[in-house]
Design a protein around this motif. Structure first.
Motif, PDB file in Angstrom:
ATOM      1  N   PHE A  71      -1.060  -1.951 -10.230  1.00 21.46           N
ATOM      2  CA  PHE A  71      -1.659  -0.972  -9.328  1.00 21.46           C
ATOM      3  C   PHE A  71      -3.177  -1.074  -9.381  1.00 21.46           C
ATOM      4  O   PHE A  71      -3.770  -1.121 -10.462  1.00 21.46           O
ATOM      5  CB  PHE A  71      -1.247   0.448  -9.724  1.00 21.46           C
ATOM      6  N   GLN A 120      -3.923   5.585  -1.788  1.00 23.71           N
ATOM      7  CA  GLN A 120      -5.163   5.126  -2.408  1.00 23.71           C
ATOM      8  C   GLN A 120      -4.949   3.897  -3.294  1.00 23.71           C
ATOM      9  O   GLN A 120      -5.910   3.350  -3.827  1.00 23.71           O
ATOM     10  CB  GLN A 120      -5.785   6.244  -3.251  1.00 23.71           C
ATOM     11  N   ILE A 121      -3.697   3.498  -3.426  1.00 26.49           N
ATOM     12  CA  ILE A 121      -3.366   2.409  -4.346  1.00 26.49           C
ATOM     13  C   ILE A 121      -2.705   1.247  -3.614  1.00 26.49           C
ATOM     14  O   ILE A 121      -1.789   1.451  -2.814  1.00 26.49           O
ATOM     15  CB  ILE A 121      -2.429   2.916  -5.464  1.00 26.49           C
ATOM     16  N   THR A 152       0.858  -1.185   0.000  1.00 32.95           N
ATOM     17  CA  THR A 152       0.000   0.000   0.000  1.00 32.95           C
ATOM     18  C   THR A 152       0.895   1.236   0.000  1.00 32.95           C
ATOM     19  O   THR A 152       1.851   1.316   0.773  1.00 32.95           O
ATOM     20  CB  THR A 152      -0.910   0.030   1.238  1.00 32.95           C
ATOM     21  N   THR A 180       3.659   5.096  -4.961  1.00 36.03           N
ATOM     22  CA  THR A 180       2.248   5.438  -5.125  1.00 36.03           C
ATOM     23  C   THR A 180       1.732   6.090  -3.837  1.00 36.03           C
ATOM     24  O   THR A 180       2.355   5.971  -2.786  1.00 36.03           O
ATOM     25  CB  THR A 180       1.385   4.200  -5.410  1.00 36.03           C
ATOM     26  N   SER A 210      -0.704   8.472  -8.558  1.00 33.48           N
ATOM     27  CA  SER A 210      -1.979   8.644  -7.868  1.00 33.48           C
ATOM     28  C   SER A 210      -3.074   8.148  -8.809  1.00 33.48           C
ATOM     29  O   SER A 210      -2.816   7.919 -10.006  1.00 33.48           O
ATOM     30  CB  SER A 210      -2.210  10.120  -7.517  1.00 33.48           C
ATOM     31  N   PRO A 211      -4.316   7.981  -8.332  1.00 31.12           N
ATOM     32  CA  PRO A 211      -5.391   7.531  -9.223  1.00 31.12           C
ATOM     33  C   PRO A 211      -5.559   8.400 -10.463  1.00 31.12           C
ATOM     34  O   PRO A 211      -5.959   7.899 -11.518  1.00 31.12           O
ATOM     35  CB  PRO A 211      -6.626   7.602  -8.312  1.00 31.12           C
ATOM     36  N   VAL A 250      -6.592   0.847  -7.643  1.00 32.91           N
ATOM     37  CA  VAL A 250      -7.140   1.907  -6.791  1.00 32.91           C
ATOM     38  C   VAL A 250      -8.168   1.290  -5.858  1.00 32.91           C
ATOM     39  O   VAL A 250      -9.159   0.705  -6.307  1.00 32.91           O
ATOM     40  CB  VAL A 250      -7.785   3.026  -7.629  1.00 32.91           C
ATOM     41  N   CYS A 251      -7.925   1.395  -4.566  1.00 37.83           N
ATOM     42  CA  CYS A 251      -8.749   0.708  -3.568  1.00 37.83           C
ATOM     43  C   CYS A 251      -9.598   1.633  -2.711  1.00 37.83           C
ATOM     44  O   CYS A 251     -10.233   1.172  -1.756  1.00 37.83           O
ATOM     45  CB  CYS A 251      -7.862  -0.147  -2.663  1.00 37.83           C
TER      46      CYS A 251
END
Length: 414
Positions: A292, A315-316, A238, A312, A258-259, A294-295
């Motif tokens: 990767f 958020q990933i 993470t 990252t 990032s996302p 995005v969670c």
């Protein structure tokens, strides 16, 4: 048609050979050629409604699950009329009503106009779809970027630079031909994406199954696919964000994902934010060819791969595949269940699939040679999609550049 306000306009940078010595373009008001149509139609509860899409994407019938208001008056619209949205003028909401929508209706917020002789409808549409027209004039008319409505009298007062009718038609035919090429290429890309989706459904097991519907001939007698959890495919990392108050951490050569950096493309080529070596030391480094996912947040489920070591944000979750697994296979396998993973988050205020939950998601995995065969097949198809998507973008850019040449600049028209 003549007008007291008629005056010479600047010439475009490019004219077709047969018009090199033709008359100069004349500046007129759009209202000299457009007459608003207000043929009373139905009330909102029974009207066959149409809508004009943003960013020049055309006019379409509107399918509403909820019945409209009996108190709202609609007006009948005819094929070939010009239509725009008062509310979305600055969002390029313009169109010509197609034959299949003849007789459909809209309110006064989507005004329609009959176009008189002397103005080619396609020429008009392409002229107003230019950003320098709708954005510059729209903002000037409203006095701010937060324009709420561009009313018909305002729109009709806007200037338009016009060549003779034959030259208008030549420009319109040229751009229409280019639009046909763009549409054909777009259909090709869509067909390839549909083919990819269908192939994925055949090459990977469906929900509740452990075997795919299709296996390559050399693997039909191979061992069965083995149920595993994502966490068994490699290390799960993470991301984390270095302190944003320390400027010395940012602006270097290291990618910080990032996302917002994850698009429809498989690989991340560049990132909006970069880190210095000092900043990179404050992160959890992710090896090249990791996956990767995005969670958390509104873009949960987006997926990509990196080509070089990077970091990252939190958020990933990254999957760093073990030597026993193909990174390409892991990418496509997780892509195939991305929606399923996203749905695990439920309908929370901030959707989230934490590291533990993400790691526990199950999927089926074949042996390494079959993994690589599947990954190679899908990678080849993705490359074809990417190449054709680039052709599509090149055609769109070509049209954009051509329009800048075929129409005078508004700055020059002053």
């Amino acid at each position: 048609m003549s007008s007291e306000s008629e005056k010479c306009a600047a010439l475009p940078k490019l004219r077709f050979a047969e018009f090199q010595q033709a008359a100069e373009w004349k500046e007129r008001k759009i209202g000299d050629f457009l007459t608003e149509s207000r043929l009373p139609g139905s009330k909102g509860d029974i009207a066959k409604k149409l809508t004009v899409k943003l960013w020049g994407n055309g006019v379409f019938g509107k399918n509403e699950a909820i019945q409209g208001s009996i108190n709202t008056q609609y007006f009948r619209r005819n094929s070939g009329q010009f239509i725009y949205s008062k509310l979305d003028f600055l969002n390029q909401a313009f169109g010509i009503i197609p034959p299949d929508l003849d007789g459909y209706e809209s309110t006064v917020d989507l005004p329609c106009f009959d176009i008189s002789e002397g103005l080619d409808p396609v020429f008009l549409l392409e002229y107003v779809k230019r950003k320098e027209f709708y954005e510059r004039l729209g903002e000037t008319a409203d006095g701010s970027r937060k324009a709420r409505r561009i009313h018909t009298e305002t729109f009709q007062s806007f200037p338009i630079a016009l060549p003779t009718s034959p030259e208008q038609k030549k420009i319109a035919d040229c751009l229409s031909s280019l639009d046909e090429l763009i549409a054909a290429q777009a259909r090709k890309v869509d067909a390839l994406k549909t083919h990819k989706k269908g192939l994925m459904q055949q090459l990977f097991p469906r929900e509740g199954e452990t075997q795919p519907r299709l296996r390559f001939p050399e693997f039909r007698d191979a061992a069965a696919w083995e149920p595993k959890a994502i966490g068994q495919l490699g290390e799960i990392v993470t991301g984390s964000t270095p302190s944003t108050v320390k400027s010395e951490y940012y602006g270097g050569d290291r990618h910080f994902v990032s996302p917002a950096d994850i698009s429809d493309n498989r690989f991340i080529e560049k990132t909006k934010t970069t880190l210095t070596e000092l900043g990179f030391l404050e992160t959890r480094p992710i090896k090249a060819n990791s996956i990767f996912f995005v969670c958390i947040g509104s873009t949960i489920g987006k997926i990509a791969q990196n080509k070089q070591e990077c970091a990252t944000n939190q958020q990933i979750n990254a999957v760093v595949p073990s030597a026993e697994n193909s990174d390409g296979f892991v990418y496509y396998a997780i892509s195939g269940i991305a929606d399923k993973i996203a749905n695990i988050a439920g309908k929370q205020a901030v959707p989230i699939v934490n590291k533990s939950l993400f790691s526990s998601v199950g999927l089926s995995v074949p042996n390494l040679p079959e993994q690589k065969r599947i990954a190679d097949c899908m990678s080849s198809l993705d490359e074809t999609i990417f190449t054709n998507s680039q052709v599509l973008e090149a055609l769109k850019n070509h049209k954009k550049g051509l329009m800048q040449q075929l129409f005078p600049s508004l700055e020059e028209e002053k």
